[in-house]
Design a protein around this motif. Structure first.
Motif, PDB file in Angstrom:
ATOM      1  N   TYR A   1       2.442  16.821   0.697  1.00 63.25           N
ATOM      2  CA  TYR A   1       1.977  15.657   1.444  1.00 63.25           C
ATOM      3  C   TYR A   1       2.710  15.461   2.756  1.00 63.25           C
ATOM      4  CZ  TYR A   1       0.313  15.032  -3.283  1.00 63.25           C
ATOM      5  OH  TYR A   1      -0.266  15.248  -4.512  1.00 63.25           O
ATOM      6  N   GLY A   2       3.426  16.462   3.204  1.00 55.32           N
ATOM      7  CA  GLY A   2       4.089  16.376   4.500  1.00 55.32           C
ATOM      8  C   GLY A   2       5.236  15.387   4.552  1.00 55.32           C
ATOM      9  N   LEU A   3       5.915  15.175   3.441  1.00 55.25           N
ATOM     10  CA  LEU A   3       7.039  14.240   3.421  1.00 55.25           C
ATOM     11  C   LEU A   3       8.241  14.822   4.159  1.00 55.25           C
ATOM     12  CD1 LEU A   3       6.892  13.117  -0.326  1.00 55.25           C
ATOM     13  CD2 LEU A   3       6.081  11.827   1.662  1.00 55.25           C
TER      14      LEU A   3
ATOM     15  N   ILE B   1       6.768   6.944  -0.758  1.00 56.47           N
ATOM     16  CA  ILE B   1       5.676   7.785  -1.271  1.00 56.47           C
ATOM     17  C   ILE B   1       4.500   6.946  -1.745  1.00 56.47           C
ATOM     18  CG2 ILE B   1       7.272   9.612  -1.958  1.00 56.47           C
ATOM     19  CD1 ILE B   1       6.904   8.666  -4.876  1.00 56.47           C
ATOM     20  N   ARG B   2       4.596   5.630  -1.575  1.00 59.63           N
ATOM     21  CA  ARG B   2       3.525   4.745  -2.040  1.00 59.63           C
ATOM     22  C   ARG B   2       2.175   5.120  -1.435  1.00 59.63           C
ATOM     23  NH1 ARG B   2       3.328  -0.190  -4.382  1.00 59.63           N
ATOM     24  NH2 ARG B   2       5.591  -0.505  -4.158  1.00 59.63           N
ATOM     25  N   HIS B   3       2.172   5.516  -0.157  1.00 60.48           N
ATOM     26  CA  HIS B   3       0.910   5.824   0.515  1.00 60.48           C
ATOM     27  C   HIS B   3       0.159   6.965  -0.160  1.00 60.48           C
ATOM     28  CE1 HIS B   3       3.826   8.646   2.180  1.00 60.48           C
ATOM     29  NE2 HIS B   3       2.816   9.396   2.602  1.00 60.48           N
ATOM     30  N   ILE B   4       0.880   7.845  -0.843  1.00 54.36           N
ATOM     31  CA  ILE B   4       0.229   8.968  -1.527  1.00 54.36           C
ATOM     32  C   ILE B   4      -0.617   8.471  -2.680  1.00 54.36           C
ATOM     33  CG2 ILE B   4       0.654  11.068  -2.876  1.00 54.36           C
ATOM     34  CD1 ILE B   4       3.255  11.387  -1.274  1.00 54.36           C
ATOM     35  N   PHE B   5      -0.171   7.404  -3.330  1.00 50.50           N
ATOM     36  CA  PHE B   5      -0.870   6.881  -4.503  1.00 50.50           C
ATOM     37  C   PHE B   5      -1.795   5.721  -4.150  1.00 50.50           C
ATOM     38  CE2 PHE B   5       2.964   8.987  -5.810  1.00 50.50           C
ATOM     39  CZ  PHE B   5       2.540   9.757  -6.877  1.00 50.50           C
ATOM     40  N   ASP B   6      -1.448   4.961  -3.125  1.00 48.80           N
ATOM     41  CA  ASP B   6      -2.302   3.855  -2.701  1.00 48.80           C
ATOM     42  C   ASP B   6      -3.328   4.277  -1.659  1.00 48.80           C
ATOM     43  OD1 ASP B   6      -0.781   2.358  -4.368  1.00 48.80           O
ATOM     44  OD2 ASP B   6       0.280   1.246  -2.802  1.00 48.80           O
ATOM     45  N   GLN B   7      -3.187   5.531  -1.176  1.00 49.74           N
ATOM     46  CA  GLN B   7      -4.069   6.035  -0.121  1.00 49.74           C
ATOM     47  C   GLN B   7      -4.012   5.142   1.117  1.00 49.74           C
ATOM     48  OE1 GLN B   7      -5.391   9.053  -0.392  1.00 49.74           O
ATOM     49  NE2 GLN B   7      -4.317   9.050  -2.351  1.00 49.74           N
TER      50      GLN B   7
END
Length: 371
Positions: free
Chosen positions: A226-228, A239-245
């Protein structure tokens, strides 16, 4: 195009995460932030937390049954196995019991570790069905261990952090676990070494900031798709954005089927009979994938029979499926292993572990069959 349809573009799926780190770093607390988490707490580390959890599994079969129930019932958005290395202990115990061994080293020549790796791979397949069938995220937490590592093309060895999945099984179970995951995060304390004298000959450590690493390094394993950034604070917001989109806010962008139960091999036990339950002709070998396992009709008294002295792992499986001691005694007597009036607590421990627990699905099928 022929029989197969070409699929293009990004496909949104549930995520597979492995989070490992040093003891006390906060892995379990971190995991509570995932969407609607449900814990399978293999080491009772969530007892002081206000979280949803399934009963602590006391056997490998119970752990797999709980995962299947999550697939069937879909009670959460994230399933957390806390921790994977304690789950592996149940796997090792099951493999040893099903082969009549007291310990994994009794197999010799690494055979036992191969059996464990094969069983662990099947468990990862089951977790993959949590992703594909139930559309639920899966998080495996694990402890870290420091090992000496030497690259084949380099001289000298150095310390590196690895997944603590057994002493020797790490060579087989850890790699397939990391391959299975979409994201492997390594959590550790970041310590700065500074000079403690004017001449720069003495040093001391200071700091202790909790961070997580997201990409591979010679001293640890990590990865992400995910490009972290390579290093982030140990804070779920990164990393919330990965799961909340949803894109991460700028304020947090700084670095710092239940498979079919295979017949268990005949364990070596000190009973005069061969402890292997054969399925009656025409009977089901097990429930269809992700069907709820058959629930036997209990005798008039739900607790008919004596529970005293029965190992907790067997008690948990029996109560989970509403099976009474009398029903187990009847099946065992029907198969001519022990007299029907013999209490379960008097059965040979190898028979209980290797047959009643190790081949539980077969036992359960026998319970529901008419005699």
């Amino acid at each position: 195009m022929g029989k197969f349809q070409i699929i293009s573009g990004v496909q949104e799926t549930a995520k597979k995460v492995v989070l490992y780190g040093t003891e006390g770093i906060g892995k379990t607390t971190f995991a509570t932030n995932f969407p609607d988490p449900l814990f399978i707490d293999t080491e009772a580390s969530t007892t002081e937390m206000d979280v949803k959890r399934l009963p602590k599994p006391t056997s490998w079969q119970m752990l797999k049954d709980e995962v299947v129930e999550v697939i069937n019932e879909r009670p959460c958005k994230t399933l957390i196995i806390d921790t994977a290395d304690w789950a592996e202990k149940l796997c090792v115990q099951s493999v040893c019991a099903s082969h009549g061994k007291m310990g994994i080293e009794e197999f010799g020549y690494g055979t036992g570790y191969t059996y464990v790796a094969e069983e662990w791979a099947k468990f990862l397949d089951l977790l993959q069905d949590v992703i594909d069938v139930a559309k639920i995220n899966v998080v495996l937490t694990a402890h870290a261990i420091i090992r000496k590592f030497e690259q084949p093309n380099e001289m000298g060895a150095y310390d590196r952090y690895e997944l603590k999945l057994g002493k020797k099984t790490t060579g087989q179970t850890a790699p397939i676990t990391k391959e299975w995951a979409d994201m492997v995060l390594f959590a550790n304390y970041k310590t700065l070494v500074v000079a403690s004298d004017d001449k720069g000959k003495k040093f001391k450590g200071q700091g202790g900031l909790r961070v997580m690493y997201t990409t591979h390094h010679p001293c640890w394993d990590a990865k992400n798709r995910y490009g972290l950034k390579e290093e982030l604070p140990l804070d779920y917001e990164h990393i919330r954005h990965i799961f909340d989109q949803q894109p991460v806010s700028q304020s947090h962008a700084q670095p710092v089927q239940q498979p079919q139960q295979e017949p268990a091999p005949s364990p070596v036990v000190s009973t005069p009979v061969t402890p292997q339950l054969d399925i009656a002709e025409g009977a089901q070998s097990g429930p269809q994938i992700y069907d709820v396992p058959p629930v036997p009709t209990p005798s008039p008294a739900a607790d008919e029979g004596c529970w005293d002295g029965i190992p907790q792992a067997l008690v948990d499986l029996m109560k989970q499926n509403k099976v009474t001691p009398k029903q187990i005694q009847r099946v065992v007597a029907f198969k001519k292993y022990y007299p029907e009036d013999m209490p379960i607590k008097d059965y040979d421990p190898g028979f209980i572990q290797g047959v009643l627990i190790g081949a539980w699905q077969q036992v359960l099928n026998e319970v529901v069959l008419p005699f």
